[in-house]
Design a protein around this motif. Structure first.
Motif, PDB file in Angstrom:
ATOM      1  N   SER A 163       0.836  -1.210   0.000  1.00  0.00           N
ATOM      2  CA  SER A 163       0.000   0.000   0.000  1.00  0.00           C
ATOM      3  C   SER A 163       0.865   1.252   0.000  1.00  0.00           C
ATOM      4  O   SER A 163       0.441   2.298  -0.486  1.00  0.00           O
ATOM      5  CB  SER A 163      -0.884   0.043   1.238  1.00  0.00           C
ATOM      6  OG  SER A 163      -1.509  -1.184   1.407  1.00  0.00           O
ATOM      7  N   TRP A 213       2.254   1.534  -3.704  1.00  0.00           N
ATOM      8  CA  TRP A 213       1.166   1.567  -4.699  1.00  0.00           C
ATOM      9  C   TRP A 213       0.920   2.959  -5.318  1.00  0.00           C
ATOM     10  O   TRP A 213       0.953   3.105  -6.548  1.00  0.00           O
ATOM     11  CB  TRP A 213      -0.096   1.016  -4.039  1.00  0.00           C
ATOM     12  CG  TRP A 213      -1.314   0.986  -4.890  1.00  0.00           C
ATOM     13  CD1 TRP A 213      -2.363   1.855  -4.861  1.00  0.00           C
ATOM     14  CD2 TRP A 213      -1.624   0.028  -5.916  1.00  0.00           C
ATOM     15  NE1 TRP A 213      -3.304   1.498  -5.786  1.00  0.00           N
ATOM     16  CE2 TRP A 213      -2.878   0.378  -6.447  1.00  0.00           C
ATOM     17  CE3 TRP A 213      -0.949  -1.087  -6.438  1.00  0.00           C
ATOM     18  CZ2 TRP A 213      -3.492  -0.340  -7.468  1.00  0.00           C
ATOM     19  CZ3 TRP A 213      -1.565  -1.816  -7.464  1.00  0.00           C
ATOM     20  CH2 TRP A 213      -2.816  -1.432  -7.964  1.00  0.00           C
ATOM     21  N   GLU A 230      -2.791  -3.953  -5.204  1.00  0.00           N
ATOM     22  CA  GLU A 230      -2.302  -3.437  -3.929  1.00  0.00           C
ATOM     23  C   GLU A 230      -2.465  -4.551  -2.902  1.00  0.00           C
ATOM     24  O   GLU A 230      -3.560  -5.050  -2.689  1.00  0.00           O
ATOM     25  CB  GLU A 230      -3.124  -2.202  -3.536  1.00  0.00           C
ATOM     26  CG  GLU A 230      -2.702  -1.596  -2.240  1.00  0.00           C
ATOM     27  CD  GLU A 230      -3.552  -0.379  -1.881  1.00  0.00           C
ATOM     28  OE1 GLU A 230      -4.288   0.136  -2.759  1.00  0.00           O
ATOM     29  OE2 GLU A 230      -3.485   0.026  -0.714  1.00  0.00           O
TER      30      GLU A 230
END
Ligand code: TXA
Ligand code: MG
Length: 354
Positions: free
Chosen positions: A276, A279, A292
């Motif tokens: 995350s 991403w 993700e």
């Protein structure tokens, strides 16, 4: 062979389905079932002919021993030739759960299970469907992960069917598994307890009850022979080539971006599996598939999704999968072990400038 399919609600298990599945086990057939780690392909662990069917269905090398799954810790006393004192402490603390213990093998266990070794792998899984099946079958269930040998382990019944439909007796569909990576394999037959395969119970957790825990040298050093026969094989590998990117989010993002552009020019379909944190830093337009995975600072979600996402990358037609790598602390040891094996140790350290 027609593979039977049953859906079971783990919170409300239909006894009739478990009865039929357990009957197949007792008749010497194979049945895939959910555990808290991954799906297993089970057979009567005391019946050599039944156990051989597991190897046939998976295309598994016969020198790779299986784990015997039990429904109660006390069953271990009938299966092991001796139960080390440490095993009692560990069973108390971590069973049912993702910890497999290697002990001296008792005489009831066929050589097909242990691949002729003098030790046996034992585990009590923490999944109501697995426990119900073992109890109803009334025998220990030998079970490897229910995938075609070499491919990522199944975390859903659909993965089992994609690999083994028509080759196994039945599958019990109890939904998606929890941990998503296999159990920790801990050898208790050496002087000091040794992790042969990192997994759902971390080294740090084991060290809360054991003075010292070693890591099998074969895990870290590509030249040393791993003690768990299974760890020497190519493993967890999707069809696409996997490349692991290590570094800080900005570094991984920069490297992923440049590889994506280059692969696009060469018409190499490329997929991305990122934390995350990384991403939002990557332009994903040139990827055939991108996902993700979860935070790099709490790897449970990443572990839970990893095998499914590797399969998704294959389905999307990728030739190359760029996977972000993580620190080998806690569950990170298991995640990185699987990633490095699926990548064939193909790894780029993105903090090194070239
Ligand atoms: O989470 C799990 O452990 C899953 C679920 C289904 O329980 N099972 C699983 O089994 O991952 P499998 O067969 O895919 O992996 C078992 C590993 C292999 O690396 C095998 O070589 C090792 O355990 N092993 C089994 N018996 C052993 C023994 N006696 N000595 C050393 N390694 C052993
Ligand atoms: Mg396996």
């Amino acid at each position: 062979m027609k593979t039977r399919y049953w859906q079971v609600d783990p919170d409300n298990i239909a006894p009739e389905i478990i009865r039929q599945a357990a009957m197949l086990i007792r008749e010497g057939e194979t049945v895939a079932f959910p555990t808290e780690t991954v799906y297993g392909l089970g057979a009567n662990g005391l019946n050599p002919t039944a156990v051989r069917k597991i190897f046939q269905a998976k295309g598994r090398p016969v020198d790779n021993p299986l784990i015997l799954h039990v429904a109660e810790p006390r069953e271990v006393y009938q299966l092991a030739a001796a139960v080390p004192a440490q095993a009692e402490v560990l069973m108390n603390k971590f069973w049912p759960g993702p910890l497999t213990l290697i002990m001296p093998c008792g005489s009831r266990i066929p050589a097909e299970v242990t691949a002729g070794l003098e030790t046996v792998a034992l585990r009590m899984p923490a999944h109501p469907v697995a426990l119900a099946l073992i109890r109803e079958a009334g025998v220990p269930i030998a079970a490897p992960s229910a995938n075609r040998s070499g491919y990522p382990s199944p975390t859903a019944a659909s993965h089992v069917l994609a690999d083994l439909d028509g080759k196994i007796g039945a599958v019990l569909d109890g939904g998606i598994t929890g941990v998503g990576l296999e159990s920790t394999v801990l050898d208790l037959t050496e002087e000091l307890p040794t992790i042969l395969r990192p997994g759902g119970v971390t080294r740090e957790q084991l060290e809360t009850v054991l003075d010292q825990v070693l890591l099998d040298p074969g895990l870290e050093n590509n030249d040393a022979k791993p003690k768990a026969p299974g760890m020497k094989y190519t493993h967890y590998s999707p069809k696409a080539d996997v490349l692991v990117l290590l570094g800080e989010p900005q570094e991984v993002a920069a490297k992923a971006g440049s590889i994506l552009r280059q692969n696009r020019e060469n018409n190499l379909n490329t997929a991305l599996l990122l934390s995350s944190e990384t991403w939002p830093l990557v332009d994903k337009r040139d990827a055939v598939y991108a996902q993700e995975m979860g935070s790099r600072y709490a790897l449970e979600e990443i572990a839970h999704k990893l095998y499914h996402e590797l399969r998704m990358c294959d389905q999307a037609g990728s030739r190359i999968i760029l996977v972000e790598g993580y620190r080998t602390e806690g569950l990170g040891a298991a995640v990185m072990n699987r990633l490095l094996k699926s990548a064939g140790y193909n790894i780029i350290n993105c903090s090194v400038k070239d």
